[in-house]
Design a protein around this motif. Structure first.
Motif, PDB file in Angstrom:
ATOM      1  N   GLU A   1     -17.975 -10.662  27.502  1.00 58.23           N
ATOM      2  CA  GLU A   1     -16.899 -10.908  26.557  1.00 58.23           C
ATOM      3  C   GLU A   1     -16.950 -12.345  26.034  1.00 58.23           C
ATOM      4  OE1 GLU A   1     -13.088  -9.903  28.109  1.00 58.23           O
ATOM      5  OE2 GLU A   1     -13.631  -7.809  28.522  1.00 58.23           O
ATOM      6  N   ILE A   2     -16.586 -12.482  24.762  1.00 55.04           N
ATOM      7  CA  ILE A   2     -16.485 -13.809  24.148  1.00 55.04           C
ATOM      8  C   ILE A   2     -15.070 -13.923  23.601  1.00 55.04           C
ATOM      9  CG2 ILE A   2     -17.295 -15.322  22.301  1.00 55.04           C
ATOM     10  CD1 ILE A   2     -20.007 -13.868  22.491  1.00 55.04           C
ATOM     11  N   VAL A   3     -14.252 -14.731  24.254  1.00 58.06           N
ATOM     12  CA  VAL A   3     -12.862 -14.912  23.836  1.00 58.06           C
ATOM     13  C   VAL A   3     -12.589 -16.402  23.716  1.00 58.06           C
ATOM     14  CG1 VAL A   3     -10.429 -14.520  24.379  1.00 58.06           C
ATOM     15  CG2 VAL A   3     -12.125 -12.763  24.942  1.00 58.06           C
ATOM     16  N   GLN A   4     -12.388 -16.837  22.493  1.00 58.43           N
ATOM     17  CA  GLN A   4     -11.981 -18.213  22.212  1.00 58.43           C
ATOM     18  C   GLN A   4     -12.944 -19.241  22.807  1.00 58.43           C
ATOM     19  OE1 GLN A   4      -9.498 -18.551  20.184  1.00 58.43           O
ATOM     20  NE2 GLN A   4      -8.994 -20.717  20.235  1.00 58.43           N
ATOM     21  N   ARG A   5     -14.223 -19.099  22.458  1.00 56.08           N
ATOM     22  CA  ARG A   5     -15.187 -20.106  22.913  1.00 56.08           C
ATOM     23  C   ARG A   5     -16.350 -20.191  21.933  1.00 56.08           C
ATOM     24  NH1 ARG A   5     -19.582 -17.744  25.283  1.00 56.08           N
ATOM     25  NH2 ARG A   5     -19.355 -15.682  26.253  1.00 56.08           N
ATOM     26  N   PRO A   6     -17.059 -21.324  21.923  1.00 56.74           N
ATOM     27  CA  PRO A   6     -18.199 -21.495  21.013  1.00 56.74           C
ATOM     28  C   PRO A   6     -19.347 -20.560  21.382  1.00 56.74           C
ATOM     29  CG  PRO A   6     -17.420 -23.615  21.842  1.00 56.74           C
ATOM     30  CD  PRO A   6     -16.762 -22.551  22.682  1.00 56.74           C
ATOM     31  N   ILE A   7     -20.175 -20.265  20.372  1.00 58.87           N
ATOM     32  CA  ILE A   7     -21.396 -19.486  20.568  1.00 58.87           C
ATOM     33  C   ILE A   7     -22.550 -20.408  20.206  1.00 58.87           C
ATOM     34  CG2 ILE A   7     -22.709 -17.455  19.835  1.00 58.87           C
ATOM     35  CD1 ILE A   7     -20.017 -16.116  19.182  1.00 58.87           C
ATOM     36  N   ALA A   8     -23.359 -20.741  21.178  1.00 56.25           N
ATOM     37  CA  ALA A   8     -24.350 -21.799  21.027  1.00 56.25           C
ATOM     38  C   ALA A   8     -25.313 -21.551  19.869  1.00 56.25           C
ATOM     39  CB  ALA A   8     -25.125 -21.962  22.338  1.00 56.25           C
ATOM     40  N   MET A   9     -25.608 -20.307  19.573  1.00 52.62           N
ATOM     41  CA  MET A   9     -26.626 -20.003  18.563  1.00 52.62           C
ATOM     42  C   MET A   9     -26.112 -20.136  17.130  1.00 52.62           C
ATOM     43  SD  MET A   9     -26.709 -18.136  21.483  1.00 52.62           S
ATOM     44  CE  MET A   9     -26.195 -16.448  21.210  1.00 52.62           C
ATOM     45  N   LEU A  10     -24.835 -20.303  16.933  1.00 50.72           N
ATOM     46  CA  LEU A  10     -24.271 -20.393  15.590  1.00 50.72           C
ATOM     47  C   LEU A  10     -24.288 -21.836  15.066  1.00 50.72           C
ATOM     48  CD1 LEU A  10     -21.149 -18.049  15.874  1.00 50.72           C
ATOM     49  CD2 LEU A  10     -23.339 -17.551  14.759  1.00 50.72           C
ATOM     50  N   PRO A  11     -24.372 -22.007  13.738  1.00 50.06           N
ATOM     51  CA  PRO A  11     -24.349 -23.356  13.155  1.00 50.06           C
ATOM     52  C   PRO A  11     -22.922 -23.877  13.008  1.00 50.06           C
ATOM     53  CG  PRO A  11     -24.621 -21.744  11.413  1.00 50.06           C
ATOM     54  CD  PRO A  11     -24.629 -20.970  12.704  1.00 50.06           C
ATOM     55  N   SER A  12     -22.122 -23.733  14.064  1.00 47.72           N
ATOM     56  CA  SER A  12     -20.735 -24.191  14.074  1.00 47.72           C
ATOM     57  C   SER A  12     -20.313 -24.335  15.518  1.00 47.72           C
ATOM     58  CB  SER A  12     -19.817 -23.169  13.372  1.00 47.72           C
ATOM     59  OG  SER A  12     -18.453 -23.505  13.576  1.00 47.72           O
ATOM     60  N   ARG A  13     -19.520 -25.346  15.794  1.00 45.27           N
ATOM     61  CA  ARG A  13     -19.027 -25.554  17.157  1.00 45.27           C
ATOM     62  C   ARG A  13     -17.621 -24.987  17.327  1.00 45.27           C
ATOM     63  NH1 ARG A  13     -23.444 -26.051  17.519  1.00 45.27           N
ATOM     64  NH2 ARG A  13     -22.913 -24.106  18.570  1.00 45.27           N
ATOM     65  N   ARG A  14     -17.161 -24.242  16.357  1.00 44.43           N
ATOM     66  CA  ARG A  14     -15.844 -23.624  16.477  1.00 44.43           C
ATOM     67  C   ARG A  14     -15.846 -22.573  17.583  1.00 44.43           C
ATOM     68  NH1 ARG A  14     -12.487 -25.005  12.321  1.00 44.43           N
ATOM     69  NH2 ARG A  14     -13.458 -25.722  10.385  1.00 44.43           N
ATOM     70  N   SER A  15     -14.651 -22.282  18.080  1.00 44.84           N
ATOM     71  CA  SER A  15     -14.496 -21.210  19.059  1.00 44.84           C
ATOM     72  C   SER A  15     -14.342 -19.874  18.335  1.00 44.84           C
ATOM     73  CB  SER A  15     -13.264 -21.462  19.932  1.00 44.84           C
ATOM     74  OG  SER A  15     -13.451 -22.612  20.720  1.00 44.84           O
TER      75      SER A  15
ATOM     76  N   CYS B   1      -3.517 -11.555  18.927  1.00 49.05           N
ATOM     77  CA  CYS B   1      -2.708 -11.140  20.067  1.00 49.05           C
ATOM     78  C   CYS B   1      -3.396 -11.482  21.385  1.00 49.05           C
ATOM     79  CB  CYS B   1      -2.429  -9.631  19.989  1.00 49.05           C
ATOM     80  SG  CYS B   1      -1.389  -9.135  18.607  1.00 49.05           S
ATOM     81  N   LEU B   2      -4.694 -11.287  21.429  1.00 43.31           N
ATOM     82  CA  LEU B   2      -5.458 -11.541  22.644  1.00 43.31           C
ATOM     83  C   LEU B   2      -5.406 -13.007  23.046  1.00 43.31           C
ATOM     84  CD1 LEU B   2      -7.379  -9.877  24.547  1.00 43.31           C
ATOM     85  CD2 LEU B   2      -9.272 -10.757  23.168  1.00 43.31           C
ATOM     86  N   THR B   3      -5.328 -13.896  22.046  1.00 44.83           N
ATOM     87  CA  THR B   3      -5.334 -15.338  22.313  1.00 44.83           C
ATOM     88  C   THR B   3      -3.936 -15.963  22.246  1.00 44.83           C
ATOM     89  OG1 THR B   3      -5.827 -15.802  19.974  1.00 44.83           O
ATOM     90  CG2 THR B   3      -7.706 -15.573  21.483  1.00 44.83           C
ATOM     91  N   GLY B   4      -2.915 -15.130  22.206  1.00 43.33           N
ATOM     92  CA  GLY B   4      -1.548 -15.624  22.268  1.00 43.33           C
ATOM     93  C   GLY B   4      -0.975 -16.147  20.966  1.00 43.33           C
TER      94      GLY B   4
END
Length: 317
Positions: free
Chosen positions: A146-160, A240-243
């Motif tokens: 699962e990926i919930v509210q966190r960065p994905i290293a392979m993407l050209p963005s450091r956003r969550s 909803c999942l992230t409040g």
């Protein structure tokens, strides 16, 4: 081959829609029809092609959706409302179980979203958080399913990001302000079908506006789009999942094309209520092998529906 169709849209997500129940074509041919009719440089244009298909023992009718590049999507919730309307009219019913590519959905006529705006309520899901089903493979991090509210290293963005399949895959990031250049960069990275994401994914940046949401999406097989129904559903569930929103509470979801009303449940089901607007009906000659459309004939414009939806968009712009 000549095809009759209705040009329609859900929340600005526009499509030619064909009643394909009596048409026998293979998938490659339908992909060519989609490239021809949905080509924005051609005489019709759209975000993809919708097909009304036959039902079975469990479903009143079916839906298929081909993106503008000819790839087939698992679903399209804005398109589903339009297909549901066509199915309701064809069968003389007001609610239906609809077969999708990999799942099912419930659709029923709803009270008009605004005066003169034909509306359909759809229920889809459950949302799937297991990214190994996409697959999305985070080899660099060895992270879980699962990926919930966190960065994905392979993407050209450091956003969550939060990853939700609805049932087509979506990466959702909540932002203060949508940066379209950044959204396109992330979307194109996913669109390239890298080894870690071979089936690609849709990407949405979402602004929280009070209790409501504004969603901007780079859609798999399409690019930047004014609206994507499954992206709005995924964004509501992710909120909803992230409040950021509450399960079981309806909110408005805005986009460049208009709005829908949406409600996510803790069991993963999401309900959307929105327009299913007809713009015009007509026909066109299509060379499916070359992906080219021509000789378009318009039979009827739905001027009252066009004006009713324009009043909605003007009221929120």
């Amino acid at each position: 081959m000549r095809f009759d169709f209705v040009k329609c849209h859900g929340s600005g997500n526009d499509f030619p829609l064909i009643d394909a129940r009596a048409i026998e074509l293979d998938d490659a041919a339908w992909a060519g029809v989609a490239r021809a009719l949905a080509d924005r440089r051609g005489p019709v244009g759209g975000d993809g092609l919708l097909l009304l298909t036959d039902g079975d023992k469990l479903h009143d009718f079916g839906m298929r959706m081909f993106n503008a590049d000819g790839s087939e999507a698992e679903t399209c919730l804005n398109g589903l409302r339009c297909v549901a309307r066509a199915g309701f009219d064809a069968l003389g019913i007001d609610r239906a179980e609809v077969r999708l590519k990999t799942s099912s959905a419930h659709a029923e006529r709803d009270a008009d979203l605004a005066p003169g705006v034909v509306s359909v309520r759809e229920t889809a899901g459950p949302a799937d958080l297991d990214v190994t089903h996409w697959p999305l493979i985070e080899a660099e991090t060895g992270a879980g399913h699962e990926i919930v509210q966190r960065p994905i290293a392979m993407l050209p963005s450091r956003r969550s990001f939060t990853a939700v399949a609805m049932p087509n895959p979506h990466l959702v990031s909540f932002v203060e302000t949508v940066d379209e250049a950044e959204l396109v960069a992330v979307g194109e990275a996913c669109e390239a079908a890298p080894e870690w994401l071979p089936n690609r994914a849709n990407v949405s940046f979402v602004e929280q506006r009070g209790a409501d949401l504004f969603v901007r999406t780079f859609e798999r097989g399409v690019g930047l789009t004014d609206s994507c129904g499954s992206a709005m559903a995924a964004s509501v569930f992710a909120a909803c999942l992230t409040g950021r929103a509450e399960f079981g509470v309806e909110l408005s979801v805005f986009n460049r094309g208009g709005l829908v009303r949406a409600q996510a449940e803790s069991d993963g089901m999401v309900r959307l209520s929105g327009n299913a607007t007809y713009d015009w009906t007509g026909s066109a000659e299509v060379d499916a092998d070359r992906g080219i459309a021509g000789d378009v004939k318009v039979d009827r414009h739905f001027n009252d529906e066009i004006a009713a939806w324009a009043a909605v968009v003007d009221g929120i712009s």
